[in-house]
Design a protein around this motif. Structure first.
Motif, mmCIF file in Angstrom:
data_model
loop_
_atom_site.group_PDB
_atom_site.id
_atom_site.type_symbol
_atom_site.label_atom_id
_atom_site.label_comp_id
_atom_site.label_asym_id
_atom_site.label_seq_id
_atom_site.Cartn_x
_atom_site.Cartn_y
_atom_site.Cartn_z
ATOM 1 N N LEU A 73 0.847 -1.187 0.000
ATOM 2 C CA LEU A 73 0.000 0.000 0.000
ATOM 3 C C LEU A 73 0.883 1.238 0.000
ATOM 4 O O LEU A 73 1.809 1.361 0.796
ATOM 5 C CB LEU A 73 -0.879 -0.002 1.254
ATOM 6 C CG LEU A 73 -1.842 1.171 1.424
ATOM 7 C CD1 LEU A 73 -2.901 1.176 0.322
ATOM 8 C CD2 LEU A 73 -2.501 1.112 2.799
ATOM 9 N N THR A 74 0.602 2.158 -0.908
ATOM 10 C CA THR A 74 1.366 3.404 -0.969
ATOM 11 C C THR A 74 0.664 4.476 -0.126
ATOM 12 O O THR A 74 -0.508 4.331 0.252
ATOM 13 C CB THR A 74 1.497 3.910 -2.417
ATOM 14 O OG1 THR A 74 0.194 4.284 -2.875
ATOM 15 C CG2 THR A 74 2.124 2.869 -3.330
ATOM 16 N N ALA A 75 1.380 5.558 0.127
ATOM 17 C CA ALA A 75 0.769 6.686 0.842
ATOM 18 C C ALA A 75 -0.396 7.248 0.045
ATOM 19 O O ALA A 75 -1.433 7.614 0.605
ATOM 20 C CB ALA A 75 1.821 7.769 1.101
ATOM 21 N N LYS A 76 -0.267 7.270 -1.275
ATOM 22 C CA LYS A 76 -1.346 7.750 -2.139
ATOM 23 C C LYS A 76 -2.575 6.842 -2.022
ATOM 24 O O LYS A 76 -3.708 7.320 -1.950
ATOM 25 C CB LYS A 76 -0.854 7.818 -3.587
ATOM 26 C CG LYS A 76 -1.825 8.432 -4.545
ATOM 27 C CD LYS A 76 -1.209 8.571 -5.938
ATOM 28 C CE LYS A 76 -2.193 9.178 -6.915
ATOM 29 N NZ LYS A 76 -1.629 9.280 -8.259
ATOM 30 N N GLY A 77 -2.350 5.544 -1.987
ATOM 31 C CA GLY A 77 -3.451 4.591 -1.831
ATOM 32 C C GLY A 77 -4.119 4.716 -0.470
ATOM 33 O O GLY A 77 -5.342 4.639 -0.349
ATOM 34 N N PHE A 78 -3.314 4.922 0.561
ATOM 35 C CA PHE A 78 -3.853 5.095 1.905
ATOM 36 C C PHE A 78 -4.748 6.333 1.963
ATOM 37 O O PHE A 78 -5.852 6.296 2.511
ATOM 38 C CB PHE A 78 -2.722 5.197 2.916
ATOM 39 C CG PHE A 78 -3.184 5.328 4.338
ATOM 40 C CD1 PHE A 78 -3.624 4.223 5.037
ATOM 41 C CD2 PHE A 78 -3.174 6.559 4.968
ATOM 42 C CE1 PHE A 78 -4.061 4.339 6.351
ATOM 43 C CE2 PHE A 78 -3.599 6.686 6.280
ATOM 44 C CZ PHE A 78 -4.045 5.562 6.973
ATOM 45 N N ALA A 79 -4.281 7.426 1.363
ATOM 46 C CA ALA A 79 -5.061 8.657 1.328
ATOM 47 C C ALA A 79 -6.355 8.475 0.526
ATOM 48 O O ALA A 79 -7.398 9.032 0.877
ATOM 49 C CB ALA A 79 -4.235 9.799 0.760
ATOM 50 N N GLU A 80 -6.299 7.694 -0.523
ATOM 51 C CA GLU A 80 -7.469 7.470 -1.380
ATOM 52 C C GLU A 80 -8.520 6.609 -0.684
ATOM 53 O O GLU A 80 -9.703 6.742 -0.936
ATOM 54 C CB GLU A 80 -7.032 6.812 -2.690
ATOM 55 C CG GLU A 80 -8.080 6.748 -3.741
ATOM 56 C CD GLU A 80 -8.478 8.108 -4.308
ATOM 57 O OE1 GLU A 80 -9.635 8.232 -4.775
ATOM 58 O OE2 GLU A 80 -7.651 9.038 -4.312
ATOM 59 N N ALA A 81 -8.064 5.735 0.206
ATOM 60 C CA ALA A 81 -8.994 4.844 0.918
ATOM 61 C C ALA A 81 -9.835 5.648 1.871
ATOM 62 O O ALA A 81 -10.926 5.296 2.209
ATOM 63 C CB ALA A 81 -8.224 3.765 1.676
#
Length: 81
Positions: A73-81
């Motif tokens: 999981l990337t930081a971008k993916g975490f933010a998108e979740a």
């Protein structure tokens, strides 16, 4: 008959599994079997996983690890979740 989810919809399910089911943070890694253990309970078919993961990777939400069996999981993916 239920409609097939789009790759974006299944990518968002992948993010939800990372963050809300397993409580993962950026840089955490899950294996494919972690996803598939909860995939069907979310009303998804195993065939929906690959298009969703491909979409998530293209968006920069996840990194596909060597051999394609683990995903970070990337930081971008975490933010998108």
């Amino acid at each position: 008959m239920a409609s097939m989810p789009t790759p974006e919809e299944t990518a968002r399910e992948i993010l939800a599994i990372f963050v809300h089911h397993f409580n993962n943070r950026p840089d955490d890694v899950l294996r494919i079997n972690n996803f598939l253990s909860v995939w069907h309970s979310r009303g998804l078919d195993a065939a929906d996983f690959k298009p969703g993961m491909t979409y998530a990777a293209q968006q920069g939400w996840v990194d596909v690890m060597p051999k394609g069996e683990s995903f970070r999981l990337t930081a971008k993916g975490f933010a998108e979740a």
